[in-house]
Design a protein around this motif. Structure first.
Motif, PDB file in Angstrom:
ATOM      1  N   PHE A  28       0.812  -1.216   0.000  1.00  0.00           N
ATOM      2  CA  PHE A  28       0.000   0.000   0.000  1.00  0.00           C
ATOM      3  C   PHE A  28       0.853   1.276   0.000  1.00  0.00           C
ATOM      4  CE2 PHE A  28      -2.923  -3.247   1.427  1.00  0.00           C
ATOM      5  CZ  PHE A  28      -4.035  -2.979   0.645  1.00  0.00           C
ATOM      6  N   ASN A  29       2.041   1.170  -0.584  1.00  0.00           N
ATOM      7  CA  ASN A  29       2.858   2.361  -0.809  1.00  0.00           C
ATOM      8  C   ASN A  29       2.306   3.046  -2.066  1.00  0.00           C
ATOM      9  OD1 ASN A  29       4.874   4.154  -1.823  1.00  0.00           O
ATOM     10  ND2 ASN A  29       6.410   3.095  -0.554  1.00  0.00           N
ATOM     11  N   ALA A  30       1.599   4.151  -1.873  1.00  0.00           N
ATOM     12  CA  ALA A  30       0.872   4.783  -2.982  1.00  0.00           C
ATOM     13  C   ALA A  30       1.794   5.196  -4.118  1.00  0.00           C
ATOM     14  CB  ALA A  30       0.095   5.998  -2.470  1.00  0.00           C
ATOM     15  N   ASP A  31       2.950   5.774  -3.802  1.00  0.00           N
ATOM     16  CA  ASP A  31       3.854   6.230  -4.853  1.00  0.00           C
ATOM     17  C   ASP A  31       4.321   5.074  -5.725  1.00  0.00           C
ATOM     18  OD1 ASP A  31       3.660   8.869  -4.108  1.00  0.00           O
ATOM     19  OD2 ASP A  31       5.466   8.861  -2.866  1.00  0.00           O
ATOM     20  N   ILE A  32       4.619   3.925  -5.098  1.00  0.00           N
ATOM     21  CA  ILE A  32       5.083   2.758  -5.847  1.00  0.00           C
ATOM     22  C   ILE A  32       3.959   2.178  -6.695  1.00  0.00           C
ATOM     23  CG2 ILE A  32       6.156   0.484  -5.680  1.00  0.00           C
ATOM     24  CD1 ILE A  32       7.887   2.863  -4.777  1.00  0.00           C
ATOM     25  N   ILE A  33       2.786   2.069  -6.107  1.00  0.00           N
ATOM     26  CA  ILE A  33       1.641   1.500  -6.839  1.00  0.00           C
ATOM     27  C   ILE A  33       1.265   2.379  -8.030  1.00  0.00           C
ATOM     28  CG2 ILE A  33      -0.823   0.949  -6.681  1.00  0.00           C
ATOM     29  CD1 ILE A  33      -0.320   0.134  -3.767  1.00  0.00           C
ATOM     30  N   LEU A  34       1.288   3.692  -7.841  1.00  0.00           N
ATOM     31  CA  LEU A  34       0.945   4.606  -8.930  1.00  0.00           C
ATOM     32  C   LEU A  34       1.963   4.534 -10.058  1.00  0.00           C
ATOM     33  CD1 LEU A  34      -0.292   7.686  -6.862  1.00  0.00           C
ATOM     34  CD2 LEU A  34      -1.683   6.198  -8.308  1.00  0.00           C
ATOM     35  N   GLU A  35       3.214   4.214  -9.720  1.00  0.00           N
ATOM     36  CA  GLU A  35       4.224   4.014 -10.770  1.00  0.00           C
ATOM     37  C   GLU A  35       3.843   2.818 -11.640  1.00  0.00           C
ATOM     38  OE1 GLU A  35       6.759   5.760 -11.666  1.00  0.00           O
ATOM     39  OE2 GLU A  35       6.942   7.190 -10.017  1.00  0.00           O
ATOM     40  N   HIS A  36       3.305   1.782 -11.013  1.00  0.00           N
ATOM     41  CA  HIS A  36       2.896   0.592 -11.766  1.00  0.00           C
ATOM     42  C   HIS A  36       1.653   0.848 -12.614  1.00  0.00           C
ATOM     43  CE1 HIS A  36       5.724  -2.424 -10.274  1.00  0.00           C
ATOM     44  NE2 HIS A  36       5.607  -1.878  -9.064  1.00  0.00           N
ATOM     45  N   LEU A  37       0.881   1.883 -12.275  1.00  0.00           N
ATOM     46  CA  LEU A  37      -0.320   2.203 -13.054  1.00  0.00           C
ATOM     47  C   LEU A  37       0.012   2.972 -14.325  1.00  0.00           C
ATOM     48  CD1 LEU A  37      -2.902   3.229 -10.292  1.00  0.00           C
ATOM     49  CD2 LEU A  37      -2.802   1.103 -11.597  1.00  0.00           C
ATOM     50  N   GLY A  38       1.275   3.361 -14.490  1.00  0.00           N
ATOM     51  CA  GLY A  38       1.678   4.044 -15.716  1.00  0.00           C
ATOM     52  C   GLY A  38       1.693   5.557 -15.574  1.00  0.00           C
ATOM     53  N   LYS A  39       2.290   6.198 -16.586  1.00  0.00           N
ATOM     54  CA  LYS A  39       2.432   7.648 -16.540  1.00  0.00           C
ATOM     55  C   LYS A  39       1.088   8.364 -16.593  1.00  0.00           C
ATOM     56  CE  LYS A  39       7.066   7.858 -18.567  1.00  0.00           C
ATOM     57  NZ  LYS A  39       7.897   8.404 -19.677  1.00  0.00           N
ATOM     58  N   PHE A  40       0.287   8.000 -17.589  1.00  0.00           N
ATOM     59  CA  PHE A  40      -1.005   8.684 -17.736  1.00  0.00           C
ATOM     60  C   PHE A  40      -1.949   7.782 -18.512  1.00  0.00           C
ATOM     61  CE2 PHE A  40      -4.053  11.840 -19.249  1.00  0.00           C
ATOM     62  CZ  PHE A  40      -4.200  12.646 -18.117  1.00  0.00           C
ATOM     63  N   GLY A  41      -3.021   7.400 -17.841  1.00  0.00           N
ATOM     64  CA  GLY A  41      -4.011   6.534 -18.468  1.00  0.00           C
ATOM     65  C   GLY A  41      -5.416   7.024 -18.189  1.00  0.00           C
TER      66      GLY A  41
END
Length: 572
Positions: A28-41
């Motif tokens: 639940f590290n938000a910064d790490i998880i958001l990196e896995h979601l991609g730059k912009f989707g």
């Protein structure tokens, strides 16, 4: 970070490398998880459009007072000469004397505004025949005729805020800014207490309801009271929207996101200026601005709650569902070990945020907004950081409103003035976006304060004969102030822990609103010395600019979730 570490035997061994490159593999590290979601989707685009839409009009709700509270040319109603049903400012009976017509066209003329002018004191003017039996010179008038060539109606014409009542126009502006000040302080913490999503619905409904209500106020006292409440909601909903949107962005996209949503705000201000040009009736104009604010409630059904807020509240199952849905929307995959719910926290009590087996990694103050805020105030480095940022917000608003006084004289057209000053903002936001990504947050904060302060000083010290030069420096100062707005929001967001972020931003914003309130009074010193207000504005900005050198740099650092992580930023 503030979230618990995953259970080792549940962590897929084949994903060790994928997360190690990101420097952290906490669940639940938000910064790490958001990196896995991609730059912009699609997930990020939803946030951009919904938050941007929400930010179109909150500032406009405050700024349109320029038009709502405008004072048109006016003169005393002359019984026997003026039509009692539909009087005309430049009536036919005035055409008998060119001297009278020119008198009414002068903005500096005070004759006939509050007292019946003695025709004997007007060169080349004679008393019209219709006025002989119904006209007593130097007597106060109690009815007025307003010029409708620019505004068909304002609160001045409807509530008769002229002569002895003219002070109420300025008071209306003051009471609005007082509402903004108190709203930032009392309603600002709402996103931390009830969540980002719910607070936006509550505050959006608040500002729409009171804004629409002000259109039907029976008198000025009622209008001012409702305007105060509108100001409270306006600034608070902006803060809630910005926090909500930023927490859904990966660190590398945060500055770009701030820039884009502030561009939405400027577009909204431009729309309000164009509407004011097309709609000269204050009630209709306000309805066109406030009614769309009521549609902000739809964001509740489009955007999910902030996963960062859910995590610090230990509502992990809800955050997990949101992350999984975001991954499907963006067609990405999140390593399973990043979404492991701590087994010692029962799922039923997780939602209430009061599980007995809370992870040891999160201190009690890291899940309580008030406790976290108190810890910030008790920690020396964080307190100094907060005080300096309160100063930057104060300087930002002082410079903005101080330079606005010079910019308001760009031309005789109030609509053109408004639109021209707003147009400067969009290129400033874009410049700030690229500059902060390239140079960092602290250098841009320092640069905009010092250069913006210098423009204030120059605008004040230049002789008033060089009006064009003063205008140029005013617009350049507004450019720097707009860049400072982006830097302030991004920097303040990145320097404090998640759970108390709304409170710390509210404190900084409150400081800024104090600047907005005192700026007109400092400007009033210009009656004695024209340069003095600009020197004060510039000196404050320069002093605060120097103090920003003591702030840590946050570029490329993870967003602090806990107080300890915020303290650790002092290393940079």
């Amino acid at each position: 970070m503030g979230a618990p570490k995953p259970i080792e035997n549940e962590k897929p061994p084949n994903q060790e490398e994928s997360t190690s490159s990101l420097g952290d593999d906490e669940a639940f590290n938000a910064d790490i998880i958001l990196e896995h979601l991609g730059k912009f989707g699609w997930f990020q685009l939803k946030y951009l459009l919904c938050i941007g839409y929400g930010l179109l009009f909150p500032t406009s709700c405050i700024l349109i007072y320029v038009f709502v509270g405008a004072t048109p040319y006016h003169r005393c109603f002359v019984d026997g000469c003026d039509d009692p049903v539909d009087p005309v400012y430049k009536a036919d009976w005035l055409n008998e004397s060119n001297a009278l017509s020119s008198l009414l066209s002068s903005p500096r003329n005070k004759g006939w505004q509050c007292n019946f002018t003695d025709f004997g004191n007007i060169p080349n003017a004679s008393k019209p025949e219709c006025a002989y039996s119904n006209y007593t010179a130097n007597v106060k008038c109690h009815q007025w005729v307003f010029d409708k060539s620019v505004f068909t109606s304002t609160i001045v014409t409807d509530y008769l805020l002229v002569c002895d009542e003219s002070w109420k126009v300025t008071f209306g502006s003051f009471i609005t800014m007082l509402g903004v000040l108190l709203g930032a302080f009392f309603l600002g913490p709402l996103p931390d207490l009830i969540g980002r999503r719910t607070s936006v619905v509550v505050l959006g409904t608040w500002i729409a309801s009171f804004g629409i209500g002000s259109c039907f106020a029976p008198n000025f006292d009622a209008f001012a009271a409702i305007r105060f409440l509108t100001g409270m909601g306006g600034v608070s909903v902006m803060q809630a929207l910005i926090i909500w949107g930023l927490e859904a962005q990966r660190p590398a996209m945060r500055i770009k996101f701030i820039c884009l949503i502030y561009c939405f705000q400027s577009v909204g201000n431009l729309i309000s200026g164009c509407l004011a040009y097309l709609i000269r009736d204050w009630v209709t104009l306000q309805l066109c601005i406030f009614v769309p604010m009521g549609t902000m409630v739809v964001t509740y059904f489009i955007l999910p709650e902030s996963t960062r807020w859910l995590t610090v509240k230990k509502r992990y199952p809800e955050a997990k569902v949101i992350y999984e849905n975001a991954a499907k929307l963006n067609k990405k995959e999140i390593p399973p070990h990043l979404l492991v719910i701590p087994s010692e926290i029962p799922e039923k009590s997780v939602e209430a945020g009061e599980a007995e087996g809370a992870p040891a990694a999160a201190a009690s103050h890291d899940s309580n907004p008030i406790g976290s805020a108190l810890k910030v105030l008790k920690t020396r480095c964080l307190l100094v950081r907060l005080l300096i940022l309160c100063g930057t917000w104060l300087a930002q608003f002082l410079c903005y409103y101080g330079l606005s006084y010079a910019a308001s004289n760009l031309s005789a057209d109030v609509h053109f003035n408004y639109i021209l000053v707003i147009l400067v903002e969009i290129p400033a936001y874009v410049t700030g976006m690229f500059a902060m990504d390239y140079f960092g947050r602290r250098p841009i904060l320092n640069f905009t304060l010092i250069v913006g302060g210098s423009f204030c000083l120059v605008a004040g010290l230049i002789s008033k004969e060089f009006n064009t030069v003063i205008i140029v420096f005013s617009l350049m100062g507004k450019f720097c102030t707009s860049m400072l707005t982006v830097a302030n929001n991004a920097f303040t967001f990145e320097l404090f822990p998640t759970v108390s972020r709304g409170i710390t931003i509210a404190l900084c914003s409150t400081s800024g609103k104090v600047g907005a309130i005192i700026a007109p009074y400092i400007a009033a010193m210009g009656i004695v010395n024209r340069s003095l207000p600009y020197v004060i504005f510039g000196a404050i900005s320069l002093a605060i600019g120097v103090l920003t050198l003591w702030l840590p740099e946050s570029k490329g650092r993870g967003t602090p979730a806990t107080v300890q992580e915020a303290i650790d930023l002092e290393k940079y």
